[in-house]
Design an enzyme around this catalytic site. Structure first.
Site, mmCIF file in Angstrom:
data_model
loop_
_atom_site.group_PDB
_atom_site.id
_atom_site.type_symbol
_atom_site.label_atom_id
_atom_site.label_comp_id
_atom_site.label_asym_id
_atom_site.label_seq_id
_atom_site.Cartn_x
_atom_site.Cartn_y
_atom_site.Cartn_z
ATOM 1 N N CYS A 71 0.418 -1.221 -0.185
ATOM 2 C CA CYS A 71 -0.045 -0.071 0.041
ATOM 3 C C CYS A 71 0.588 0.869 -0.146
ATOM 4 C CB CYS A 71 -0.604 0.342 1.377
ATOM 5 S SG CYS A 71 -0.135 -0.437 2.356
ATOM 6 N N ASP A 79 -7.226 5.622 -1.558
ATOM 7 C CA ASP A 79 -6.724 4.300 -0.788
ATOM 8 C C ASP A 79 -6.334 3.111 -2.006
ATOM 9 O OD1 ASP A 79 -7.106 1.606 0.432
ATOM 10 O OD2 ASP A 79 -8.869 2.219 1.572
ATOM 11 N N HIS A 95 -6.098 -0.035 -0.680
ATOM 12 C CA HIS A 95 -5.380 -1.619 -0.968
ATOM 13 C C HIS A 95 -6.432 -1.972 -1.893
ATOM 14 C CE1 HIS A 95 -4.264 0.428 2.490
ATOM 15 N NE2 HIS A 95 -3.807 0.152 3.318
#
Length: 478
Positions: free
Chosen positions: A311, A435, A437
């Site tokens: 990440c 994000d 992820h």
């Protein structure tokens, strides 16, 4: 140096959506030289450009609307086919004659306007053409043979002019301006060719469009193709002075060229997904956002299975893409291995780190930005997530002054902060989060609907975990 021009037609106060008209097409530059001394070459090149000017102003000049049956002769009183197209037809109406890719692939080639809406794009592309023959009887061909030595210069000029119109603008008004811009662009191309001539070698002129801030509109600059931005700084300084722009942002580097909304990015990454989001409403609140363009980098892209450990690498890649796409650096976005190798090179990690699946954090992101991009960063330390709510002023100031994406790492998670909505009076705050992820495809609706790019409340952060924020600093360059 008059090497650029504004491309705004519609009044900014006019109602209705804006439509960009873009004319592109090749003009053949052919110049026959009896001698190659510099003065003669310059005169002959200028004469050749005079001929091209005449072509653009002649009745043989034709503009064909792409993906439609519409053909216009702008120098014949805006004569057009089909006959329903008149000089007073609005630019917006041209969309009704255009076909979508789906219609074309299905063979639905309509020759009449049937009330159907055109494609959902704000760009109308036109092709610049020249008629090869004139109506009426053709004269008998005459052949002659003349033998002498000469030097032949030939190239293709990539004409590319755009204007912004509103629904109130007519075809006649728009085409008059487009022809004026085509003529002006020829003047600028002539200047570029004469300025950068080396013997009998010609540098191809390259029109580049830029969208300037503060409602200055679209501007076109003609650069010499093949000459790197590093050698055009003096020209960019003149442009900054001409448009009263600050000297700390590379507005006129090629990487900052305007991206037309109907052209997909070739690398497949989504750009600026946050632009489709609705801003949160806070009492006396203001929104402070990343400035410029970035790419969304996340798990499982680039045939790299980094699910569960990559990440921070992906957040770093998004940050690197910002510096690339604003023209601050020319280096491509680094891969995971290149990031790891940079940390090994500076002595932060041992050699076996390259090719591993080990996490990195904000301090490593700071080090890599400095090593690979020569970009410095500030680090903000937050002892627990609950304290992030008190950082509204610092974060707002960062986006106002630097405008770069922020990498935030805490625990085993990393995210990218793209902006904040913050109320100075109440202290209320929301965070715009990208994000890394996410593991799916490049589906903008899924990414925004599911919150992979979205506004988050303060409870998004682990209230007891510590966080480090990497705030990249923007180089102050033209």
């Amino acid at each position: 140096m008059e090497n650029c021009y504004l491309l705004v037609l519609g009044d900014s106060q006019s109602s209705g959506p804006e439509t960009i008209l873009r004319v592109r097409g090749p003009l053949e530059f052919k110049c026959l030289l009896d001698r190659t001394d510099a003065l003669l070459m310059r005169k002959e090149i200028s004469r050749t450009f005079e001929t091209l000017h005449s072509q653009v102003k002649s009745e043989s000049c034709v503009l064909a609307v792409c993906n439609s049956p519409v053909v216009i002769w702008p120098n014949r009183g805006v004569c057009a086919t089909p006959e329903e197209i008149t000089p007073d037809t609005s630019c917006e109406e041209l969309k009704q004659w255009m076909q979508t890719d789906e219609q074309e692939s299905a063979g639905k080639r309509s020759a009449k306007k049937r009330g159907k809406k055109g494609p959902a794009t704000s760009v109308i592309n036109l092709r610049l053409l020249m008629e090869g023959t004139k109506p009426g009887p053709l004269p008998a061909p005459v052949l002659s043979r003349n033998v002498h030595k000469s030097h032949f210069l030939a190239t293709t000029l990539p004409m590319d002019c755009v204007i912004c119109t509103t629904c109130d603008d007519t075809i006649k008004t728009a085409l008059e301006l487009l022809l004026e811009l085509l003529t002006h662009q020829l003047h600028e191309m002539e200047k570029v060719i004469l300025q950068h001539m080396k013997g009998t070698k010609l540098l191809l002129p390259e029109p580049v469009h830029f969208l300037l801030p503060e409602s200055k509109g679209l501007v076109t600059v003609v650069y010499p193709a093949g000459v790197p931005d590093s050698q055009l700084e003096a020209q960019r300084k003149e442009l900054h002075q001409q448009y009263e722009l600050p000297n700390d942002w590379p507005y006129f580097r090629r990487a900052n060229a305007y991206h037309f909304p109907n052209e997909p990015y070739k690398d497949g990454y989504l750009r600026n997904p946050h632009l489709v989001l609705t801003h949160p409403s806070l009492d006396n609140g203001k929104v402070y956002l990343v400035q410029g363009t970035y790419s969304y980098h996340h798990y499982m892209q680039d045939r790299m299975d980094d699910n569960g450990w990559g990440c921070a690498y992906r957040s770093l890649q998004s940050i690197c893409s910002w510096f690339l796409q604003q023209g601050y650096v020319g280096r491509p976005v680094p891969t995971h291995k290149e990031i790891q190798q940079a940390l090994v090179d500076i002595g932060d990690k041992p050699a076996p780190f390259v090719g591993s699946r080990q996490w990195i954090g904000s301090i490593e992101v700071q080090a890599v930005l400095n090593q690979l991009l020569q970009v410095t960063s500030k680090i903000m330390f937050v002892s627990q997530g609950s304290e992030l709510s008190s950082k509204g002023r610092e974060l707002a100031n960062h986006f106002l002054t630097e405008g770069t994406p922020i990498m935030i790492g805490g625990g085993v998670l990393a995210h990218t902060i793209l902006g904040v909505a913050w109320s100075e009076t109440t202290g209320e705050i929301r965070y715009l989060i990208l994000d890394p992820h996410y593991t799916g495809g490049e589906d903008l609706q899924v990414i925004t609907d599911k919150g992979w790019c979205g506004w988050k409340r303060p409870d998004f952060w682990d209230q007891t975990a510590y966080y480090n924020l990497c705030l990249p600093q923007r180089p102050k360059v033209i």
